[in-house]
Design an enzyme around this catalytic site. Structure first.
Site, PDB file in Angstrom:
ATOM      1  N   PRO A   1       0.843  -1.164   0.019  1.00  0.00           N
ATOM      2  CA  PRO A   1       0.145  -0.009   0.039  1.00  0.00           C
ATOM      3  C   PRO A   1       0.841   1.334   0.005  1.00  0.00           C
ATOM      4  O   PRO A   1       1.946   1.087   0.582  1.00  0.00           O
ATOM      5  CB  PRO A   1      -0.996  -0.014   1.312  1.00  0.00           C
ATOM      6  CG  PRO A   1      -0.541  -1.460   1.799  1.00  0.00           C
ATOM      7  CD  PRO A   1       0.653  -2.117   1.145  1.00  0.00           C
ATOM      8  N   GLU A   2       0.428   2.315  -0.801  1.00  0.00           N
ATOM      9  CA  GLU A   2       1.134   3.353  -0.737  1.00  0.00           C
ATOM     10  C   GLU A   2       0.375   4.347   0.123  1.00  0.00           C
ATOM     11  O   GLU A   2      -0.459   4.199   0.678  1.00  0.00           O
ATOM     12  CB  GLU A   2       1.256   4.227  -2.305  1.00  0.00           C
ATOM     13  CG  GLU A   2       1.952   2.951  -3.264  1.00  0.00           C
ATOM     14  CD  GLU A   2       3.097   3.558  -4.034  1.00  0.00           C
ATOM     15  OE1 GLU A   2       3.485   5.013  -3.903  1.00  0.00           O
ATOM     16  OE2 GLU A   2       3.460   3.101  -4.933  1.00  0.00           O
TER      17      GLU A   2
ATOM     18  N   HIS B   1      -6.023 -15.255   9.374  1.00  0.00           N
ATOM     19  CA  HIS B   1      -4.923 -14.294   9.243  1.00  0.00           C
ATOM     20  C   HIS B   1      -5.443 -12.997  10.326  1.00  0.00           C
ATOM     21  O   HIS B   1      -4.696 -11.767  10.213  1.00  0.00           O
ATOM     22  CB  HIS B   1      -4.819 -13.749   7.931  1.00  0.00           C
ATOM     23  CG  HIS B   1      -4.450 -15.128   6.981  1.00  0.00           C
ATOM     24  ND1 HIS B   1      -3.160 -15.830   7.235  1.00  0.00           N
ATOM     25  CD2 HIS B   1      -4.878 -15.388   5.799  1.00  0.00           C
ATOM     26  CE1 HIS B   1      -3.245 -16.626   6.354  1.00  0.00           C
ATOM     27  NE2 HIS B   1      -4.322 -16.654   5.261  1.00  0.00           N
TER      28      HIS B   1
ATOM     29  N   ARG C   1       0.561 -12.399   5.005  1.00  0.00           N
ATOM     30  CA  ARG C   1       1.890 -12.412   4.486  1.00  0.00           C
ATOM     31  C   ARG C   1       2.835 -11.862   5.801  1.00  0.00           C
ATOM     32  O   ARG C   1       3.904 -12.219   5.820  1.00  0.00           O
ATOM     33  CB  ARG C   1       2.395 -11.684   3.420  1.00  0.00           C
ATOM     34  CG  ARG C   1       1.560 -12.148   2.173  1.00  0.00           C
ATOM     35  CD  ARG C   1       1.949 -11.498   0.681  1.00  0.00           C
ATOM     36  NE  ARG C   1       3.285 -11.767   0.444  1.00  0.00           N
ATOM     37  CZ  ARG C   1       3.986 -11.205  -0.559  1.00  0.00           C
ATOM     38  NH1 ARG C   1       3.237 -10.453  -1.268  1.00  0.00           N
ATOM     39  NH2 ARG C   1       5.375 -11.448  -0.831  1.00  0.00           N
TER      40      ARG C   1
ATOM     41  N   ARG D   1      23.658  16.450  -6.681  1.00  0.00           N
ATOM     42  CA  ARG D   1      23.461  14.993  -6.544  1.00  0.00           C
ATOM     43  C   ARG D   1      23.348  14.511  -7.927  1.00  0.00           C
ATOM     44  O   ARG D   1      22.314  14.779  -8.613  1.00  0.00           O
ATOM     45  CB  ARG D   1      22.183  14.309  -5.622  1.00  0.00           C
ATOM     46  CG  ARG D   1      22.707  14.910  -4.195  1.00  0.00           C
ATOM     47  CD  ARG D   1      21.513  14.357  -3.253  1.00  0.00           C
ATOM     48  NE  ARG D   1      21.389  12.871  -3.372  1.00  0.00           N
ATOM     49  CZ  ARG D   1      20.568  12.330  -2.511  1.00  0.00           C
ATOM     50  NH1 ARG D   1      20.215  12.780  -1.285  1.00  0.00           N
ATOM     51  NH2 ARG D   1      20.343  11.073  -2.675  1.00  0.00           N
TER      52      ARG D   1
END
Ligand SMILES: [Zn+2]
Length: 293
Positions: A2-3, A104, A123, A166
């Site tokens: 998930p973001e 789960h 997971r 950079r």
């Protein structure tokens, strides 16, 4: 994984049940997730009031009475279910379906006012840790972390300052948590496209020779905020929906302009380019080689 927008929609979905509530009982059904659960987790949580539920990068932070904060991370596959009265919700809209297989269900919060919040994670890359609230910024997970992308601290001047000189690619720089916190692979591609800046350019293009931000930095800082705000809004629009049985497919993916759209005509107005996929630092980047310079 998930973001940030997904995590923020989860936070907003949990707020009504969790913020201001007291933990009457906590069930920890296994000793660990990605890392061991806090020692004496159930005992330490009992009777604590959740004074505030906030977010830092992709971590959910529950500030508890007594000066400690519960740090939670969804990992790859984590999700919450909220049961209030007869109504069950699973807040957040995800790109990939979440599990609702009860084997789960690893951590269950029993709350007053009456609600049950269940953390499910097939997971087990998720995390629950505890830290002292007052010193949380110094916690190993957060120390040195850059500004929140939606906060005022993420602006063109910041990008110019941290990217100056950079030679690493802009794509890699934007994924660096020390430069900006919680901006993941999807939204880096999306923001760079909106800003019309190539992910292959070196990070130093954010700063002019005298260190002031370039036009590209100004556009990029704005694009990062726009793309995240739009994604949160898209997820937020579904918060009132009940858990869907067809698998929870994120709404915002339909609005991706470049991510996962290799070979598709560039959606930028007047651009005749085609979206291309390249691999940078072992991760896919999507961009338009015509309008992103
Ligand atoms: Zn284009």
């Amino acid at each position: 994984m998930p973001e940030l927008p997904e995590v923020e929609t989860v936070r907003r979905g949990l707020l009504p049940a969790m913020e201001g509530a007291t933990v009457t009982r906590l069930e920890a059904r296994r000793p660990d997730l990605r890392w061991p659960l806090p020692e004496n987790f159930a005992n330490r949580m009992r009777g604590r009031k959740i004074e505030r539920l906030r977010r830092r990068a992709k971590y959910l932070l529950a500030d508890l009475s007594g000066g400690e904060t519960l740090i939670m991370h969804l990992g790859m596959s984590g999700s919450f279910r909220v049961l209030r009265g007869n109504e069950e919700q699973s807040p957040g809209e995800f790109l990939y379906p979440r599990s609702n297989n009860e084997t789960h269900d690893h951590v269950v919060f029993h709350l007053e006012p009456r609600a049950t919040v269940t953390f499910n994670d097939p997971r087990r890359f998720g995390a629950m840790l505890m830290g002292e609230t007052a010193t949380l910024a110094e916690h190993p997970l957060f120390k040195g972390m850059g500004p929140e992308p939606m906060d005022a601290g993420l602006n063109a001047a910041h990008l110019a300052r941290v990217c100056r000189g950079r030679s690493t690619s802009l794509k890699a720089a934007l994924l660096d948590q020390r430069i900006v916190a919680g901006l993941g692979n999807i939204y880096v591609s999306e923001a760079l496209h909106r800003a019309r800046v190539s992910p292959r350019r070196p990070a130093r293009v954010m700063a002019a020779r005298d260190g002031t931000p370039t036009e590209a930095a100004i556009r990029l800082a704005a694009a990062i905020k726009q793309v995240l705000a739009a994604a949160i809004e898209a997820g937020g629009s579904s918060l009132r929906d009940h858990r869907r049985t067809d698998g929870e497919i994120g709404l915002f993916q339909h609005a991706f302009r470049v991510y996962d759209r290799e070979g598709v005509r560039c959606p930028a107005r007047g651009c005749k380019g085609t979206i291309r996929r390249i691999v940078q630092n072992a991760r896919s980047t999507y961009y338009c080689p015509v309008c992103q310079r």
